[in-house]
Design an enzyme around this catalytic site. Structure first.
Site, PDB file in Angstrom:
ATOM      1  N   GLU A 139      10.237  -9.285  -1.853  1.00 29.54           N
ATOM      2  CA  GLU A 139      10.864  -8.178  -1.144  1.00 29.54           C
ATOM      3  C   GLU A 139       9.997  -7.876   0.061  1.00 29.54           C
ATOM      4  OE1 GLU A 139      11.803  -3.490  -1.788  1.00 29.54           O
ATOM      5  OE2 GLU A 139      12.610  -4.860  -3.309  1.00 29.54           O
ATOM      6  N   LYS A 176      -2.466  -7.685  -8.304  1.00 29.87           N
ATOM      7  CA  LYS A 176      -3.361  -7.523  -7.154  1.00 29.87           C
ATOM      8  C   LYS A 176      -2.775  -6.462  -6.242  1.00 29.87           C
ATOM      9  CE  LYS A 176      -4.023  -8.582  -3.209  1.00 29.87           C
ATOM     10  NZ  LYS A 176      -4.347  -7.703  -1.995  1.00 29.87           N
ATOM     11  N   TRP A 215       0.802  -1.219   0.000  1.00 27.80           N
ATOM     12  CA  TRP A 215       0.000   0.000   0.000  1.00 27.80           C
ATOM     13  C   TRP A 215       0.833   1.267   0.000  1.00 27.80           C
ATOM     14  CZ3 TRP A 215       1.593   2.576   4.242  1.00 27.80           C
ATOM     15  CH2 TRP A 215       2.027   1.838   5.337  1.00 27.80           C
ATOM     16  N   GLU A 218       9.872  -4.024  12.740  1.00 26.64           N
ATOM     17  CA  GLU A 218       9.667  -2.993  11.724  1.00 26.64           C
ATOM     18  C   GLU A 218       8.619  -1.995  12.219  1.00 26.64           C
ATOM     19  OE1 GLU A 218       9.414  -2.825   6.887  1.00 26.64           O
ATOM     20  OE2 GLU A 218       8.279  -4.387   7.905  1.00 26.64           O
ATOM     21  N   CYS A 245      10.119   0.681   2.916  1.00 25.54           N
ATOM     22  CA  CYS A 245      10.829  -0.508   3.398  1.00 25.54           C
ATOM     23  C   CYS A 245      12.280  -0.201   3.742  1.00 25.54           C
ATOM     24  CB  CYS A 245      10.770  -1.615   2.347  1.00 25.54           C
ATOM     25  SG  CYS A 245       9.112  -2.246   2.035  1.00 25.54           S
TER      26      CYS A 245
END
Length: 486
Positions: free
Chosen positions: A253, A179, A155, A384, A287
């Protein structure tokens, strides 16, 4: 067109179709907390149809010359470039990214799509090798497209991640089912409208909207030969298990907890400003955001002071406002994660040097935050965070910084700031996919890498992306045919 931006549909075989799934999903503007679009999540039947249509279109697409396929991709890229501002505004509405920041990333993604497609013009789809056998013998290596491939995107960069995956897949002759994340599908829908107007043949690019169940149906489909997935570690493990179980490929990833290591010979103020950008841009929802910062003790005081001052310049607001630097987090769940990490650190002894308080206003906002006194018992140093939080650890040497940077289950990227050649050489040994030196982000179209540890698997970029998108076959040709019998 057969859809509006309020009610989203699938794009299959060049046509807009209402998903047959029954579960409704709303798309919420994180700056206002109000829904502005919705769709029905695609079920297995929708996925079956998209894959079948992609399979039917693949042979004709692969039969085109490489140059012709690249030409079609370029036409789409040019159309995207002409609508970049519109796409950036849609991204802002669906996930909060300020329009100006979105524009810069989309421009880079369009250039990257073209560059990746152009690499097909020199990629050895067919090459001849010779060995020690009799004179005249040869072996031809022919690389065939895989067939139907899938791209599942996160997203945080809806447009960028789609374009980043598609160039080699399409130019190599594959067809694709995409998708997008259910949190930010609106800009991807617009991308597919632009693909249709740019003349990509029906069935070459297909779109299914949905949630994790839709993604699972796609990754588990027997006719999907490769899944290119970007997302969480847990979801990535499920994708790898599904594709491995049916002997198909996946490029993954996944998460990151990227370190920045700052040597004592650099300018602490200028470096702090660079680190602020790497930690806070896109509200830390990247990321490769700098989520662990190790600074040499000789410059630590000046660095932390400058970093806290820089955090104060990241103005919070709706990304549609040109004055906004820090948009909202994508949703309440993500903000709760960020808040929980900061509160856990403070409870265990960390000090807040900037930010750290949820603003009292609508929207899922969180300020640029600087923490000191952190240690590896804290969530903010081990999990994270994916938010605008910069936890700083003071180290006694550059070597200690590298050692602590390497001590993570993640291995996506790392950034170091140093002018010492020996330190640069040492940083190159970090167990990560990409090391940036004296600049966060960067690298040309020939760059290739593979994430390490829990950050993923599968080399990508440059030739590696084409190797992943094709299957090599060897054709051995003898020097002479057998003599005819009498």
């Amino acid at each position: 067109m057969a859809t509006t931006m309020e009610t989203l549909q699938n794009f299959i075989g060049g046509r807009w179709e209402e998903p047959v799934g029954e579960d409704a999903v709303a798309v919420v503007n994180p700056a206002t907390e109000k829904a502005f679009a919705h769709f029905r999540a695609s079920c297995a039947d929708d996925v079956d149809r998209a894959v079948a249509v992609a399979g039917a279109a693949q042979s004709a697409w692969a039969a085109l010359t490489v140059a012709r396929r690249v030409e079609r991709i370029h036409a789409w890229a040019d159309t995207i470039a002409a609508h970049a501002e519109e796409l950036a505004e849609l991204e802002c509405r669906e996930m909060g990214k300020p329009v100006g920041i979105g524009l810069s990333f989309i421009a880079g993604a369009v250039a990257g799509l073209k560059a990746a497609a152009d690499q097909a013009l020199t990629y050895p789809f067919s090459e001849t090798v010779t060995g020690p056998g009799p004179a005249g013998e040869r072996t031809d290596i022919v690389r065939h497209p895989l067939g139907v491939t899938a791209v599942i995107t996160p997203w945080n960069f809806p447009v960028v991640m789609v374009l980043g995956a598609l160039g080699p897949l399409l130019a190599a002759g594959n067809t694709v089912v995409v998708k997008p994340s259910e949190r930010s599908p609106v800009s991807t829908v617009r991308l597919f409208e632009l693909a249709a107007s740019a003349g990509l043949p029906p069935g070459v690019l297909n779109l299914v909207l949905g949630d994790g169940r839709t993604g699972a149906a796609l990754t588990e489909h027997e006719e999907v030969r490769l899944v290119h997935f970007t997302g969480s570690v847990g979801a990535g493990r499920a994708v790898g298990s599904a594709t491995g179980g049916r002997l198909s490929r996946s490029v993954l990833e996944l998460g990151g907890k990227d370190p920045a290591v700052i040597d004592d010979g650099v300018d602490p103020v200028a470096t702090a400003q660079a680190v602020a950008f790497g930690a806070f841009i896109n509200t830390g929802q990247i990321c490769t955001s700098m989520e662990r910062i190790y600074v040499h003790e000789r410059i630590a005081d000046g660095f932390v002071e400058a970093l806290a001052a820089a955090a104060g310049t990241f103005t919070i607001g709706d990304g549609l406002d040109p004055a906004t630097v820090l948009g909202p987090l994508v949703d309440a769940r993500q903000r709760d994660t960020v808040r929980r990490h900061v509160e856990d650190a403070v409870h265990k002894g960390a000090t807040v040097r900037a930010g750290g308080v949820v603003p009292e206003r609508p929207g899922y906002f969180y300020p640029a935050t600087v923490l000191t006194g952190v240690d590896d018992t804290m969530l903010v140093m081990t999990e994270e965070t994916f938010g605008p939080v910069a936890p700083v650890t003071v180290v006694s040497s550059f070597e200690e910084g590298l050692t602590r940077a390497a001590a993570s289950r993640y291995g996506l990227a790392a950034t170091v700031y140093t002018d010492d050649p020996d330190h640069i050489a040492a940083a190159a040994q970090l167990p990560v996919g990409v090391v940036w030196v004296n600049q966060w982000q960067g690298g040309g179209p020939e760059r290739l890498y593979e994430p390490a540890r829990d950050s993923g698997m599968g080399a990508t970029g440059a030739r590696a992306a084409y190797d992943a998108a094709t299957r090599p076959a060897a054709v051995h040709i003898a020097a002479t045919a057998p003599a005819a019998g009498r």
